[in-house]
Design a protein around this motif. Structure first.
Motif, mmCIF file in Angstrom:
data_model
loop_
_atom_site.group_PDB
_atom_site.id
_atom_site.type_symbol
_atom_site.label_atom_id
_atom_site.label_comp_id
_atom_site.label_asym_id
_atom_site.label_seq_id
_atom_site.Cartn_x
_atom_site.Cartn_y
_atom_site.Cartn_z
ATOM 1 N N GLU A 602 0.835 -1.197 0.000
ATOM 2 C CA GLU A 602 0.000 0.000 0.000
ATOM 3 C C GLU A 602 0.871 1.249 0.000
ATOM 4 O O GLU A 602 2.053 1.194 0.332
ATOM 5 C CB GLU A 602 -0.935 0.014 1.204
ATOM 6 C CG GLU A 602 -0.210 0.045 2.542
ATOM 7 C CD GLU A 602 -1.171 0.088 3.722
ATOM 8 O OE1 GLU A 602 -2.385 0.190 3.479
ATOM 9 O OE2 GLU A 602 -0.686 0.027 4.867
ATOM 10 N N LEU A 603 0.268 2.337 -0.391
ATOM 11 C CA LEU A 603 0.956 3.617 -0.396
ATOM 12 C C LEU A 603 0.314 4.523 0.640
ATOM 13 O O LEU A 603 -0.912 4.484 0.829
ATOM 14 C CB LEU A 603 0.863 4.273 -1.781
ATOM 15 C CG LEU A 603 1.572 3.549 -2.923
ATOM 16 C CD1 LEU A 603 1.276 4.235 -4.251
ATOM 17 C CD2 LEU A 603 3.066 3.498 -2.679
ATOM 18 N N PRO A 604 1.096 5.354 1.320
ATOM 19 C CA PRO A 604 0.519 6.254 2.321
ATOM 20 C C PRO A 604 -0.385 7.299 1.660
ATOM 21 O O PRO A 604 -0.194 7.655 0.507
ATOM 22 C CB PRO A 604 1.754 6.913 2.957
ATOM 23 C CG PRO A 604 2.817 6.814 1.915
ATOM 24 C CD PRO A 604 2.557 5.530 1.185
ATOM 25 N N ARG A 605 -1.374 7.754 2.382
ATOM 26 C CA ARG A 605 -2.306 8.737 1.819
ATOM 27 C C ARG A 605 -1.608 10.042 1.453
ATOM 28 O O ARG A 605 -2.087 10.802 0.614
ATOM 29 C CB ARG A 605 -3.437 9.013 2.802
ATOM 30 C CG ARG A 605 -4.396 7.845 2.927
ATOM 31 C CD ARG A 605 -5.702 8.270 3.580
ATOM 32 N NE ARG A 605 -6.670 7.182 3.567
ATOM 33 C CZ ARG A 605 -7.931 7.307 3.984
ATOM 34 N NH1 ARG A 605 -8.338 8.488 4.454
ATOM 35 N NH2 ARG A 605 -8.750 6.275 3.941
ATOM 36 N N SER A 606 -0.481 10.285 2.082
ATOM 37 C CA SER A 606 0.235 11.537 1.802
ATOM 38 C C SER A 606 0.705 11.615 0.357
ATOM 39 O O SER A 606 1.032 12.703 -0.133
ATOM 40 C CB SER A 606 1.451 11.671 2.734
ATOM 41 O OG SER A 606 2.400 10.646 2.479
ATOM 42 N N ILE A 607 0.710 10.488 -0.338
ATOM 43 C CA ILE A 607 1.183 10.508 -1.726
ATOM 44 C C ILE A 607 0.263 11.340 -2.610
ATOM 45 O O ILE A 607 0.669 11.819 -3.673
ATOM 46 C CB ILE A 607 1.322 9.061 -2.267
ATOM 47 C CG1 ILE A 607 2.330 9.033 -3.425
ATOM 48 C CG2 ILE A 607 -0.022 8.488 -2.690
ATOM 49 C CD1 ILE A 607 2.767 7.643 -3.811
ATOM 50 N N ASN A 625 -4.779 -1.937 -3.554
ATOM 51 C CA ASN A 625 -5.749 -0.990 -4.123
ATOM 52 C C ASN A 625 -5.294 0.443 -3.850
ATOM 53 O O ASN A 625 -4.430 0.685 -3.011
ATOM 54 C CB ASN A 625 -7.159 -1.225 -3.551
ATOM 55 C CG ASN A 625 -7.166 -1.230 -2.036
ATOM 56 O OD1 ASN A 625 -6.835 -0.225 -1.400
ATOM 57 N ND2 ASN A 625 -7.539 -2.357 -1.440
ATOM 58 N N PHE A 626 -5.943 1.354 -4.551
ATOM 59 C CA PHE A 626 -5.641 2.776 -4.404
ATOM 60 C C PHE A 626 -6.571 3.379 -3.355
ATOM 61 O O PHE A 626 -7.787 3.139 -3.372
ATOM 62 C CB PHE A 626 -5.838 3.500 -5.734
ATOM 63 C CG PHE A 626 -4.801 3.169 -6.756
ATOM 64 C CD1 PHE A 626 -3.652 3.933 -6.873
ATOM 65 C CD2 PHE A 626 -4.967 2.085 -7.607
ATOM 66 C CE1 PHE A 626 -2.689 3.622 -7.813
ATOM 67 C CE2 PHE A 626 -4.019 1.769 -8.547
ATOM 68 C CZ PHE A 626 -2.858 2.538 -8.660
ATOM 69 N N SER A 627 -5.981 4.180 -2.468
ATOM 70 C CA SER A 627 -6.802 4.850 -1.454
ATOM 71 C C SER A 627 -7.483 6.065 -2.069
ATOM 72 O O SER A 627 -7.227 6.440 -3.212
ATOM 73 C CB SER A 627 -5.920 5.283 -0.278
ATOM 74 O OG SER A 627 -4.886 6.138 -0.735
ATOM 75 N N ARG A 628 -8.377 6.660 -1.315
ATOM 76 C CA ARG A 628 -9.108 7.840 -1.800
ATOM 77 C C ARG A 628 -8.143 8.995 -2.051
ATOM 78 O O ARG A 628 -7.148 9.142 -1.370
ATOM 79 C CB ARG A 628 -10.151 8.259 -0.767
ATOM 80 C CG ARG A 628 -11.262 7.236 -0.570
ATOM 81 C CD ARG A 628 -12.224 7.698 0.498
ATOM 82 N NE ARG A 628 -12.833 8.987 0.158
ATOM 83 C CZ ARG A 628 -13.641 9.671 0.960
ATOM 84 N NH1 ARG A 628 -13.914 9.196 2.165
ATOM 85 N NH2 ARG A 628 -14.157 10.822 0.575
ATOM 86 N N PRO A 660 -10.317 0.198 -10.682
ATOM 87 C CA PRO A 660 -10.150 1.637 -10.960
ATOM 88 C C PRO A 660 -10.661 2.471 -9.788
ATOM 89 O O PRO A 660 -11.707 2.174 -9.205
ATOM 90 C CB PRO A 660 -11.007 1.848 -12.215
ATOM 91 C CG PRO A 660 -11.985 0.723 -12.217
ATOM 92 C CD PRO A 660 -11.302 -0.440 -11.572
ATOM 93 N N PHE A 661 -9.893 3.480 -9.419
ATOM 94 C CA PHE A 661 -10.314 4.327 -8.304
ATOM 95 C C PHE A 661 -11.229 5.432 -8.826
ATOM 96 O O PHE A 661 -11.200 5.799 -10.012
ATOM 97 C CB PHE A 661 -9.105 4.908 -7.567
ATOM 98 C CG PHE A 661 -8.110 5.613 -8.435
ATOM 99 C CD1 PHE A 661 -8.279 6.940 -8.822
ATOM 100 C CD2 PHE A 661 -6.976 4.933 -8.894
ATOM 101 C CE1 PHE A 661 -7.348 7.582 -9.600
ATOM 102 C CE2 PHE A 661 -6.041 5.565 -9.689
ATOM 103 C CZ PHE A 661 -6.223 6.898 -10.043
#
Length: 752
Positions: A602-607, A625-628, A660-661
């Motif tokens: 996962e990637l941090p939301r800060s990205i 998955n991609f976060s909001r 897809p996000f």
């Protein structure tokens, strides 16, 4: 060279003081102290001064002016240019942040802390003022101290005995072709390949078959009148009764040449031609008298060779290993019967020969130098380990460096950064066109020209480097476009040397040696290194790319995210990484992030704060998955994400695509989108991405086909479409695509 650093910051300042930028900057600067309000004007003054500095540096480089004073002055200029680049990046970032007022930024700005590493507007203004003052002092000191001497650029032509019969025969056949009209013959290839030597041999042996002849070496800073005077002097030979070239003006020289060439069968050699412009000007006096006259040009540039007819273009290639070994041994063992290499020296000799990579000039020079050294394994190994140092410091090899460096010196400024960047890839590595182009764009090397996309402009730059023999094409795709390239070994080593002098990059390679470049490298390439944590200062870093998956993770991994505030390129593919620090969101300048083949889930939301991000690559990861909030990354041009479920590719769904996000279809600058699952909403919205050139989409169902064809019909730039059905027995009705693209070339594939 320092001028490429200067040119890059001049362009960036141009963006910072453009009307569109300043429109959003005015509220930021209003009601501030006078020195802050004057910030745009200070930047304009710096840009004006740097433009003059760039012109001066360009002139000194072309003329070969050297000396400790000049080199010190160049280093100081480069340091100031880098300082200014940092300030411009921060100014543009702050203006961009200001532009977000009235949107989501108003609601969250109170909860987001400014990264501690960023300067305030007050600090930026003070720093820019300091840079302006130092730049003025530098300009004044140049006039006091920088009095360079012109050392010239004459380069001796290597003479070697190995005959390249195929090229020689082709050249001779072109001379005596039955066609009696004037023929222009082009011999082209990279510097040091033996073009001039080949033509010299043919000229000496065949010139007697012509009524008159001339040999003219064309310098980059040529004067047409001097070329015509030299040509007329050679054509006249000892018979100067009718003309005296030394006293004639331009009009008289032209008239004299046309008068002589009108009645005689002539041979003219134009050696080392750099531009088509000079050819067209010289061609004005080349009379076609139907007597079988011939003009031979030598050039390093394919485009200039195109002035010749297809049957009269001869590309000189590097020697094959067998011929290279014969030439090397003939020079290294001139007094040994049959020039046989002693058994104990064979491996060392092969290693040295391979570094010359088939260049006759280098083989002759290196072999001749080794003929003077002790014939011992220790001595030859020492030479092999420091061959590049020898090229720069040994007067017997110095002309090899000059020949190869000429190609770099005469590159247009916009190609110099692009060329040096290729040296960051491992030796003998296949450099893929698409990846290289994305990196160039992220670095800011590609300048917008009219309505052309940055990708198209970058591909043009790549073609120019190939035409100039600075890069070698290894493979092309089915459309004839370059797929991957390589750098000639010696050219790469010299590019590394130039990068060191210009503080362009640092290359870490334990298998050879660590290349240290100053105390503040702008770019770092890790080819093979156990640990670089103690050797690297990340504070001014712009690029970090790791090529070797065995690179040990140490303290550098955490502090590169927290300390490298200006980072634009971050390539971590293949490293044993599981998490990305939350501080990645503070890399306001980040444009390229590659995490391929890592264990990142996962990637941090800060990205989602990386509003300058252009490339995000998550291929073959554990990403779920991609976060909001990913739809906020409006500048994304390349987005690829998929999980590899089966490395053997033995099952149909060996790759797991991403869902897809929300808002993905609003990223309208996307050029490449790979690895997303189809859904009714996504397929319907896909037509919004009208700039797409490459699309890979998975889990297509028969019910999606009509809407998919409709969406694809809106993608007029699409050149590659790869689709995968949801199951191997799913029937996809895509016949409409042929009708949609009947006037458009599109590569359509099913992928697994």
């Amino acid at each position: 060279m320092a001028e490429i650093a200067v040119l890059l910051v001049v362009r960036k300042i141009g963006l910072a003081v453009a009307a569109e930028t300043l429109k959003y900057a005015r509220p930021l600067l209003a009601k501030k102290p006078e020195y802050i309000e004057a910030l745009p004007n200070e930047m304009r003054l710096i840009r004006n001064e740097l433009e003059l500095v760039h012109a001066f540096l360009k002139g000194t480089g072309r003329r070969g002016w050297k000396g400790e004073v000049i080199e010190t002055w160049r280093r100081q200029v480069r340091r100031l240019a880098y300082d200014m680049e940092d300030m411009v990046d921060q100014f543009i970032y702050m203006v961009g942040k200001q532009n977000q007022k009235g949107s989501w930024w108003d609601h969250v700005k109170k909860n987001i802390m400014k990264p501690n590493s960023l300067f305030s507007l007050d600090e930026i203004a003070k720093e820019v003022k300091r840079i302006n003052q130092e730049l003025k002092q530098l300009s004044e000191s140049r006039d006091r101290w920088a009095k360079p001497l012109d050392y010239g650029t004459d380069i001796p032509v290597a003479i070697y005995e190995t005959e390249q019969e195929m090229y020689r025969q082709s050249l001779i056949e072109s001379l005596y072709f039955q066609e009696r009209s004037l023929r222009i013959i082009a011999v082209w290839g990279m510097g040091g390949i033996g073009k001039s030597t080949l033509v010299t041999n043919v000229y000496k042996n065949e010139a007697c078959s012509f009524d008159c002849r001339a040999w003219v070496s064309i310098s980059q800073s040529y004067k047409l009148e001097d070329i015509w005077r030299k040509m007329l002097r050679d054509l006249l030979g000892k018979d100067k009764k009718e003309f005296d070239p030394e006293t004639m003006n331009s009009i008289e020289l032209r008239e004299g040449l046309t008068k002589i060439l009108d009645k005689k069968r002539y041979m003219i050699i134009l050696d080392d031609v750099w531009t088509a412009e000079v050819l067209f000007k010289i061609r004005e006096v080349l009379i076609d008298n139907s007597l079988g006259s011939r003009v031979i040009i030598t050039t390093r540039i394919e485009e200039e060779a195109s002035i010749a007819e297809d049957g009269c273009k001869i590309k000189v290639e590097p020697l094959n290993d067998q011929d290279a070994w014969i030439l090397f041994c003939r020079k290294a063992f001139p007094k040994v019967r049959n020039h046989i290499c002693p058994p104990e020296l064979i491996q060392c000799g092969i290693d040295i020969m391979e570094k010359c990579d088939g260049l006759p000039l280098a083989l002759v020079a290196v072999g001749s130098l080794l003929s003077l050294k002790t014939k011992s394994v220790k001595e030859w190994k020492l030479f092999n380990n420091q061959i590049i140092w020898e090229l720069h410091n040994n007067e017997n090899l110095n002309h090899v460096e000059k020949v190869l460096n000429l190609s770099y010196k005469y590159l247009p400024d916009y190609l110099k950064n692009c060329f040096l960047y290729c040296a960051m890839f491992p030796e003998d590595d296949l450099i893929h066109r698409k990846r290289l182009i994305r990196l160039w764009i992220a670095e800011g090397f590609i300048e917008q020209k009219g309505a052309c996309s940055l990708e198209d402009i970058a591909e043009g730059y790549l073609g120019e480097l190939v035409q100039r023999s600075m890069l070698q094409v290894v493979e092309r795709n089915s459309f004839g476009r370059i797929r991957c390239l390589q750098m000639h070994d010696l050219v790469r080593e010299l590019a590394i040397f130039l990068s060191k002098n210009e503080s362009f990059c640092t290359i870490y390679d334990d298998t050879k040696q660590v290349v240290h470049v100053g105390s503040h490298p702008r770019r770092v390439s890790v080819l093979c290194c156990s640990d670089i944590g103690s050797n690297m200062d990340p504070s001014r870093l712009r690029t970090f790319i790791a090529f070797n998956t065995s690179t040990a993770l140490s303290s550098w991994y955490s502090f590169i995210f927290s300390e490298s505030k200006y980072l634009a390129v971050l390539g971590l593919s293949g490293l044993p990484i599981e998490t990305v620090p939350n501080s990645v969101g503070e890399l306001f300048n980040l444009r390229f992030l590659s995490l391929n083949e890592t264990d990142v889930r996962e990637l941090p939301r800060s990205i989602t704060k990386l509003h300058n991000l252009q490339t995000l690559s998550l291929q073959c990861t554990q990403f779920l998955n991609f976060s909001r909030g990913f739809s906020k990354l409006k500048k994304l041009r390349y987005l690829a994400a998929w999980r590899l479920e089966d490395a053997t590719h033995s099952i149909f769904n060996c790759c797991e695509a991403m869902e897809p996000f929300k808002g993905l279809w609003n990223l309208k600058e996307l050029h490449t989108l790979e690895g997303f699952k189809a859904s009714a909403v996504f397929v319907a919205k896909l037509g919004n991405l009208s700039q797409l050139r490459t699309l890979k989409i998975c889990d297509i169902r028969s019910g999606h086909c009509a809407q998919l064809c409709d969406s694809l019909s809106k993608m007029h730039q699409l050149s590659r479409l790869l689709i995968r059905a949801v199951r191997d027995d799913e029937l996809l009705q895509l016949d409409n695509l042929k009708r949609i693209w009947k006037c458009q070339i599109v590569q359509l594939e099913q992928f697994i």
